[in-house]
Design an enzyme around this catalytic site. Structure first.
Site, PDB file in Angstrom:
ATOM      1  CE  LYS A 253       5.922   1.647   7.293  1.00 20.21           C
ATOM      2  NZ  LYS A 253       6.108   0.495   6.462  1.00 20.21           N
TER       3      LYS A 253
HETATM    4  N1  GLU Z   1       6.068  -3.145   5.978  1.00 15.86           N
HETATM    5  C1  GLU Z   1       5.419  -3.245   4.721  1.00 15.86           C
HETATM    6  C2  GLU Z   1       5.686  -2.028   3.859  1.00 15.86           C
HETATM    7  O1  GLU Z   1       6.431  -1.141   4.196  1.00 15.86           O
HETATM    8  C3  GLU Z   1       3.936  -3.446   4.784  1.00 15.86           C
HETATM    9  C4  GLU Z   1       3.393  -4.001   6.015  1.00 15.86           C
HETATM   10  C5  GLU Z   1       1.986  -4.552   5.886  1.00 15.86           C
HETATM   11  O2  GLU Z   1       1.884  -5.542   5.209  1.00 15.86           O
HETATM   12  O3  GLU Z   1       1.078  -3.942   6.424  1.00 15.86           O
HETATM   13  O4  GLU Z   1       5.162  -1.941   2.761  1.00 15.86           O
END
Ligand code: GLU
Length: 423
Positions: free
Chosen positions: A109
């Site tokens: 992240k």
């Molecule tokens: N933002 C999404 C999450 O917190 C996933 C992002 C992605 O698809 O890589 O699960």
């Protein structure tokens, strides 16, 4: 760096959740740091020329948790309060989430500490491209694949892809997911997280043998996930959405809010519900404790706390956001297990990364699945994750959260044990 991560309240929370489950699984101390500490934490400066001629330097981050199951995967968020520690916590949660759904990924992240609404579209493009350029040495389709998260969208994913591709001298669609369909984006990726939340809420109702028709829901957060969930529950499931909120305002209407109208209103007003007339304006904190059948925190971390957990009046708590419930609140909710059915975050919002995984697979193979194929495959994965979590919770007499986390942690632990110290 270590201090920055360890002292961050969100990372402390992820660590506390992990330690609780590690105690349960009898993971010894020597193995704990190896499981939870990120493989890599990157902190960068992002200088950009503003349209008024000045220069501003923004802070950017990317944390890659582990490489034991494959490349890392996770969203990129543009929010003013983002820190390295928060990125690390969110990367750790992504790991347990991907492992729970049996996706071949570790978690990652990151993002930029910026309010995207304070930028012009030219400035937003400059930040996005520069962020990806700085990350090129650390990411790749087999190393770390970015996706959307709070404050980012398909256009930003397109700029990321273009910046990476320009550097590679060829189009590399599989470097990022959540792209526009025209650039190799997957059918249904934008709606995937909210669609997953809707499916799981329906699944929880059927598990409890309750008909969801006409039942009430309150949704905190009206970004992509909150608005798609609200519309899904209203128009697909037949529920009544009696409360919605965003950063600016909370709206309550016991007769039911026209959520399609709210969605259009936000789209036309810089993504804000401020001034929307579909109900009475109320205190955002009060919204969380009003009686409803389903409460859906769909915004940020740590909103269900020791001070409001005892006052929740819902039957189902569907955690569409990452980390909305603190461990202190969890302890209170654990006493209320018979009253409140929790769909924990790493299960509830897993739909997004599942469809991101589909997008990555299709891009690598130059394949195109239809929306029906995507939804069908998504629902099968959600169903099996839901059943596994509920089954283990029942068998072991543990909370849904500890059940979900323990499944994810065990899978990462098994892969790490088989491989050794590198990943
Ligand atoms: N933002 C999404 C999450 O917190 C996933 C992002 C992605 O698809 O890589 O699960």
């Amino acid at each position: 760096m270590e201090r920055e991560i360890h002292l961050d309240p969100t990372f402390k929370m992820a660590r506390q959740q992990f330690d609780t489950v590690a105690d349960m699984l009898e993971i010894h101390d020597g193995e704990r740091d190896q499981l939870i500490l990120p493989k890599r934490a990157i902190s960068i400066s992002i200088p950009i020329h503003r349209e008024d001629g000045s220069i501003t330097v923004f802070q950017g981050y990317r944390v890659q948790h582990h490489l034991a199951l494959g490349p890392t995967k996770g969203g990129t968020r543009f929010t003013p309060s983002l820190t390295l520690g928060e990125s690390a916590a969110l990367a750790v949660w992504m790991s347990w989430k991907c492992a729970l759904a049996s996706l071949p990924y570790g978690g990652a992240k990151g993002g930029v500490a910026v309010d995207p609404r304070s930028l012009t579209s030219v400035e937003l493009q400059r930040i996005s491209r520069r962020y990806m350029l700085e990350m090129i040495p650390f990411v790749g389709p087999q190393t770390d694949i970015m996706g959307p998260d709070l404050g980012t969208n398909e256009q930003i994913m397109a700029w990321f892809m273009d910046a990476y591709s320009s550097h590679s001298g060829k189009s590399v669609a599989e470097i990022v997911t959540g792209k526009p369909a025209a650039l190799g984006g997957c059918a249904g990726r934008r709606e995937a997280t909210g669609r997953g939340v809707t499916f799981l809420v329906e699944r929880a109702f059927s598990h409890m043998q309750i008909n969801p028709q006409g039942r009430t829901a309150i949704v905190q957060g009206f970004g992509n996930v909150g608005s798609v969930t609200a519309c899904g529950l209203a128009y697909r499931t037949g529920m009544k959405i009696i409360g919605i909120s965003d950063q600016a305002v909370a709206i309550y209407n016991p007769k039911g809010i026209d959520v399609a109208m709210a969605d259009r209103y936000a789209a036309e007003h810089n993504k804000s519900l401020a001034g929307f007339s579909g109900g009475e304006v109320i205190d955002p904190e009060e919204l969380l404790t009003l009686p409803c059948d389903v409460l859906i925190p769909a915004a940020i971390e740590r909103v269900i706390t020791a001070s409001n957990a005892g006052k929740l009046q819902c039957r189902i708590l569907a955690e569409a956001a990452n980390g909305p419930t603190t461990p202190e609140a969890d302890a209170i909710l654990d006493q209320r297990r018979e009253e409140i059915f929790i769909i924990p975050d790493i299960l509830c919002n897993v739909g997004g990364v599942v469809v991101s995984y589909f997008e990555w697979v299709q891009d690598m193979q130059n394949f195109l699945w239809t929306n029906t194929e995507v939804v069908d495959r998504l629902c099968r994965i959600l169903e099996s994750a839901f059943s596994a979590v509920v089954r283990r919770a029942k068998e072991r007499g543990i909370s849904h959260r500890n059940s979900a986390l323990s499944i994810g942690i065990e899978r990462v632990q098994a892969a790490k044990r088989l491989r050794g110290l590198f990943p």
